[in-house]
Motif scaffolding. Structure first.
Motif, PDB file in Angstrom:
ATOM      1  N   PRO A   1       0.822  -1.217   0.000  1.00 11.96           N
ATOM      2  CA  PRO A   1       0.000   0.000   0.000  1.00 11.96           C
ATOM      3  C   PRO A   1       0.855   1.267   0.000  1.00 11.96           C
ATOM      4  N   HIS A   2       0.257   2.365  -0.490  1.00 11.91           N
ATOM      5  CA  HIS A   2       1.071   3.551  -0.796  1.00 11.91           C
ATOM      6  C   HIS A   2       0.659   4.830  -0.068  1.00 11.91           C
ATOM      7  N   PRO A   3       0.041   4.793   1.138  1.00 15.30           N
ATOM      8  CA  PRO A   3      -0.184   6.089   1.786  1.00 15.30           C
ATOM      9  C   PRO A   3       1.140   6.860   1.876  1.00 15.30           C
ATOM     10  N   PRO A   4       1.153   8.122   1.449  1.00 23.10           N
ATOM     11  CA  PRO A   4       2.407   8.898   1.485  1.00 23.10           C
ATOM     12  C   PRO A   4       2.934   9.061   2.901  1.00 23.10           C
ATOM     13  N   HIS A   5       2.031   8.871   3.868  1.00 23.07           N
ATOM     14  CA  HIS A   5       2.401   8.982   5.282  1.00 23.07           C
ATOM     15  C   HIS A   5       3.575   8.067   5.637  1.00 23.07           C
ATOM     16  N   LEU A   6       3.658   6.917   4.947  1.00 18.92           N
ATOM     17  CA  LEU A   6       4.689   5.933   5.302  1.00 18.92           C
ATOM     18  C   LEU A   6       6.080   6.443   4.924  1.00 18.92           C
TER      19      LEU A   6
ATOM     20  N   PRO B   1      -2.734   2.610  -8.571  1.00 24.02           N
ATOM     21  CA  PRO B   1      -4.035   3.264  -8.759  1.00 24.02           C
ATOM     22  C   PRO B   1      -3.934   4.758  -9.015  1.00 24.02           C
ATOM     23  N   HIS B   2      -2.788   5.377  -8.707  1.00 20.35           N
ATOM     24  CA  HIS B   2      -2.685   6.836  -8.849  1.00 20.35           C
ATOM     25  C   HIS B   2      -2.002   7.272 -10.126  1.00 20.35           C
ATOM     26  N   TRP B   3      -1.697   6.326 -11.003  1.00 22.33           N
ATOM     27  CA  TRP B   3      -1.359   6.667 -12.385  1.00 22.33           C
ATOM     28  C   TRP B   3      -2.566   6.220 -13.204  1.00 22.33           C
TER      29      TRP B   3
ATOM     30  N   ILE C   1      -3.081  15.566  -2.605  1.00 19.32           N
ATOM     31  CA  ILE C   1      -3.959  15.681  -1.425  1.00 19.32           C
ATOM     32  C   ILE C   1      -3.121  15.945  -0.163  1.00 19.32           C
ATOM     33  N   PHE C   2      -1.923  15.384  -0.117  1.00 19.24           N
ATOM     34  CA  PHE C   2      -1.069  15.531   1.067  1.00 19.24           C
ATOM     35  C   PHE C   2       0.285  16.142   0.684  1.00 19.24           C
ATOM     36  N   PRO C   3       0.273  17.356   0.068  1.00 20.32           N
ATOM     37  CA  PRO C   3       1.565  17.939  -0.347  1.00 20.32           C
ATOM     38  C   PRO C   3       2.461  18.283   0.846  1.00 20.32           C
TER      39      PRO C   3
ATOM     40  N   ASP D   1       3.782   9.139 -10.426  1.00 22.90           N
ATOM     41  CA  ASP D   1       2.792   9.337  -9.356  1.00 22.90           C
ATOM     42  C   ASP D   1       3.291   8.830  -8.005  1.00 22.90           C
ATOM     43  N   TYR D   2       2.671   9.355  -6.947  1.00 24.54           N
ATOM     44  CA  TYR D   2       3.138   8.992  -5.599  1.00 24.54           C
ATOM     45  C   TYR D   2       2.831   7.540  -5.249  1.00 24.54           C
ATOM     46  N   GLY D   3       1.796   6.941  -5.871  1.00 24.17           N
ATOM     47  CA  GLY D   3       1.490   5.533  -5.564  1.00 24.17           C
ATOM     48  C   GLY D   3       2.635   4.637  -5.980  1.00 24.17           C
TER      49      GLY D   3
ATOM     50  N   ASN E   1      -1.968  -1.272  -3.458  1.00 23.51           N
ATOM     51  CA  ASN E   1      -3.374  -1.079  -3.042  1.00 23.51           C
ATOM     52  C   ASN E   1      -3.545  -0.971  -1.536  1.00 23.51           C
ATOM     53  N   THR E   2      -4.312   0.039  -1.126  1.00 19.95           N
ATOM     54  CA  THR E   2      -4.896   0.040   0.212  1.00 19.95           C
ATOM     55  C   THR E   2      -6.113  -0.884   0.173  1.00 19.95           C
ATOM     56  N   LEU E   3      -6.541  -1.445   1.301  1.00 17.72           N
ATOM     57  CA  LEU E   3      -7.760  -2.270   1.332  1.00 17.72           C
ATOM     58  C   LEU E   3      -8.957  -1.321   1.473  1.00 17.72           C
ATOM     59  N   SER E   4      -9.618  -1.304   2.662  1.00 13.80           N
ATOM     60  CA  SER E   4     -10.759  -0.393   2.822  1.00 13.80           C
ATOM     61  C   SER E   4     -10.264   1.051   2.711  1.00 13.80           C
ATOM     62  N   HIS E   5     -11.076   1.900   2.097  1.00 12.59           N
ATOM     63  CA  HIS E   5     -10.515   3.178   1.667  1.00 12.59           C
ATOM     64  C   HIS E   5     -11.326   4.395   2.091  1.00 12.59           C
ATOM     65  N   LEU E   6     -12.406   4.205   2.892  1.00 13.17           N
ATOM     66  CA  LEU E   6     -13.069   5.388   3.443  1.00 13.17           C
ATOM     67  C   LEU E   6     -12.121   5.995   4.473  1.00 13.17           C
TER      68      LEU E   6
ATOM     69  N   ALA F   1     -13.058   0.290  -1.618  1.00 13.24           N
ATOM     70  CA  ALA F   1     -11.740  -0.371  -1.600  1.00 13.24           C
ATOM     71  C   ALA F   1     -10.927  -0.017  -2.836  1.00 13.24           C
ATOM     72  N   GLU F   2      -9.628   0.212  -2.619  1.00 16.42           N
ATOM     73  CA  GLU F   2      -8.752   0.642  -3.710  1.00 16.42           C
ATOM     74  C   GLU F   2      -8.428  -0.502  -4.669  1.00 16.42           C
ATOM     75  N   ALA F   3      -8.806  -1.720  -4.280  1.00 17.66           N
ATOM     76  CA  ALA F   3      -8.648  -2.867  -5.192  1.00 17.66           C
ATOM     77  C   ALA F   3      -9.435  -2.636  -6.477  1.00 17.66           C
TER      78      ALA F   3
ATOM     79  N   PRO G   1      -4.135   1.167  10.192  1.00 17.52           N
ATOM     80  CA  PRO G   1      -4.863   2.278   9.567  1.00 17.52           C
ATOM     81  C   PRO G   1      -3.948   3.437   9.203  1.00 17.52           C
ATOM     82  N   VAL G   2      -4.306   4.132   8.134  1.00 17.56           N
ATOM     83  CA  VAL G   2      -3.663   5.412   7.802  1.00 17.56           C
ATOM     84  C   VAL G   2      -4.780   6.380   7.457  1.00 17.56           C
ATOM     85  N   ILE G   3      -4.922   7.405   8.267  1.00 20.46           N
ATOM     86  CA  ILE G   3      -6.018   8.381   8.210  1.00 20.46           C
ATOM     87  C   ILE G   3      -7.370   7.663   8.023  1.00 20.46           C
ATOM     88  N   GLY G   4      -7.483   6.511   8.694  1.00 22.01           N
ATOM     89  CA  GLY G   4      -8.739   5.756   8.716  1.00 22.01           C
ATOM     90  C   GLY G   4      -8.813   4.620   7.716  1.00 22.01           C
ATOM     91  N   THR G   5      -7.964   4.635   6.663  1.00 23.19           N
ATOM     92  CA  THR G   5      -7.995   3.554   5.662  1.00 23.19           C
ATOM     93  C   THR G   5      -7.326   2.295   6.223  1.00 23.19           C
ATOM     94  N   GLY G   6      -7.688   1.128   5.659  1.00 21.67           N
ATOM     95  CA  GLY G   6      -7.100  -0.139   6.113  1.00 21.67           C
ATOM     96  C   GLY G   6      -6.002  -0.585   5.158  1.00 21.67           C
TER      97      GLY G   6
HETATM   98  O1  2X7 Z   1      -3.518   7.187  -1.671  1.00 19.75           O
HETATM   99  C1  2X7 Z   1      -3.733   7.120  -0.476  1.00 19.75           C
HETATM  100  C2  2X7 Z   1      -4.303   5.933   0.060  1.00 19.75           C
HETATM  101  N1  2X7 Z   1      -4.541   5.029  -0.738  1.00 19.75           N
HETATM  102  C3  2X7 Z   1      -4.590   5.726   1.424  1.00 19.75           C
HETATM  103  C4  2X7 Z   1      -4.465   6.548   2.483  1.00 19.75           C
HETATM  104  C5  2X7 Z   1      -4.005   7.839   2.531  1.00 19.75           C
HETATM  105  C6  2X7 Z   1      -3.540   8.540   1.481  1.00 19.75           C
HETATM  106  O2  2X7 Z   1      -3.392   8.198   0.217  1.00 19.75           O
END
Ligand code: 2X7
Ligand code: FE2
Length: 328
Positions: free
Chosen positions: A35-40, A84-86, A108-110, A151-153, A214-219, A273-275, A301-306
């Motif tokens: 998974p690719h949350p930029p937070h990591l 998913p982000h390209w 979204i997270f510059p 892309d960041y993904g 891919n992130t799993l659950s994405h809300l 889901a980002e799948a 979780p990352v900002i709530g996503t799984g």
């Molecule tokens: O692109 C993402 C994501 N898939 C999940 C969490 C947070 C930020 O960016």
């Protein structure tokens, strides 16, 4: 296993990507859910990323650190990543510029991700993938713009798996249009793309690692704490999302492929889901839906996503089978 004379001098590969190996003999060594949350990347504080942090999301990062060790031991020729982000509207695109560099910023997270990237692309494998995908009847493009902003993904998954960037890569886009028709049309295309990718790897003799970005659950939450890495504020978006993630993780880990494919539309609908972007289906298909147990390195979780970091060690599975066992 490939013979000694068939093994690759990776240092030369980093200066020229036009080399060819003897045809045939290639294989997929392992696949990773990455998974690719930029937070990591933000939390890792690498020199390439301008924003600096106090850490955070350690469970997921520790999972990635174990994968790094595994990849170093495998010594692959190339890491392929589907992101998913390209997003491409006309066809499946393959990075096809030997050297790419520049600044990649998460829109979204510059404040978390402004990353100076530099990568070597396996353009010969890109060509083979494109040819095999066309043979599957897919619409395909090679991305040949030398100033392309990756892309960041793509970057987050690759950085987390190999922060040294000393292994060539091949980025693949997420083709969105099939979803205008239906979920099944879209995922069928990803199955074909996976089969084409496997044939290209075999034909070009590559020892390859795959990454499904891919992130799993994405809300997710639409507000973040004053300090984004304040882990006292981080948790999964809802119990429902968590329960879906656990169900999907179980099916993936056990290799229950029919059930996984049957529930995928419902999972996507219930959790955004980002799948949906197809990265996971592409990788599972390229690995030929392996009848083996996968390893879950981390979930968090990352900002709530799984998010889960997972590994399918195909090489060990094959070795165990060859030795008369059942695989992993
Ligand atoms: O692109 C993402 C994501 N898939 C999940 C969490 C947070 C930020 O960016
Ligand atoms: Fe994402």
């Amino acid at each position: 296993m490939l013979s000694e004379e068939n093994s690759v001098d990776r240092s030369s590969l980093l200066t020229t990507t036009e080399w060819e190996k003897p045809p045939g003999g290639g294989e997929i060594l392992a696949g990773f859910l990455a998974p690719h949350p930029p937070h990591l990347v933000y939390a890792e504080n690498p020199p390439q990323n301008r924003p600096k942090s106090q850490g955070g999301w350690e469970m997921l990062r520790w999972g990635y650190h174990r994968c790094r060790e595994k990849i170093r031991a495998l010594k692959p020729d190339v890491i392929l990543v589907h992101s998913p982000h390209w997003q491409t509207v006309v066809g499946h695109h393959f990075l096809s510029v030997p050297k790419l560099s520049g600044l990649s910023v998460d829109p979204i997270f510059p404040h978390l991700f402004q990353y100076q990237f530099e990568m070597t692309v396996d353009v010969a494998l890109a060509q083979a993938c494109a040819e095999e995908a066309i043979a599957e009847g897919l619409v395909v493009q090679k991305m040949t713009n030398p100033r392309f902003r990756v892309d960041y993904g793509t970057i987050v998954s690759l950085h987390m798996l190999n922060p040294d960037w000393d292994i060539p890569v091949l980025g693949i886009s997420a083709h969105n249009s099939p979803y205008y028709f239906s979920h099944d049309d879209a995922q069928d295309q990803m199955i074909k793309l996976g089969q084409a990718t496997r044939r290209a790897i075999e034909r070009t003799g590559r020892r390859a690692v795959l990454a499904a970005s891919n992130t799993l659950s994405h809300l997710h939450f639409d507000r973040e704490p004053a300090l984004p890495e304040d882990m006292s504020q981080e948790h999964i978006y809802s119990l429902g999302q968590y329960q879906w993630d656990m169900k999907i993780l179980h099916l993936l880990q056990q290799g229950c492929w029919d059930e996984f494919q049957a529930v995928l539309p419902e999972f996507i609908e219930a959790t955004a889901a980002e799948a949906k972007a197809g990265s996971l289906m592409w990788m599972l298909s390229a690995m030929d839906f392996p009848p083996m147990k996968a390893q879950i390195h981390a979930y968090g979780p990352v900002i709530g996503t799984g998010n889960a970091v997972m590994e399918w060690d195909l090489q060990s599975c094959r070795a165990q089978k060859a030795a008369g066992g059942k695989g992993v």
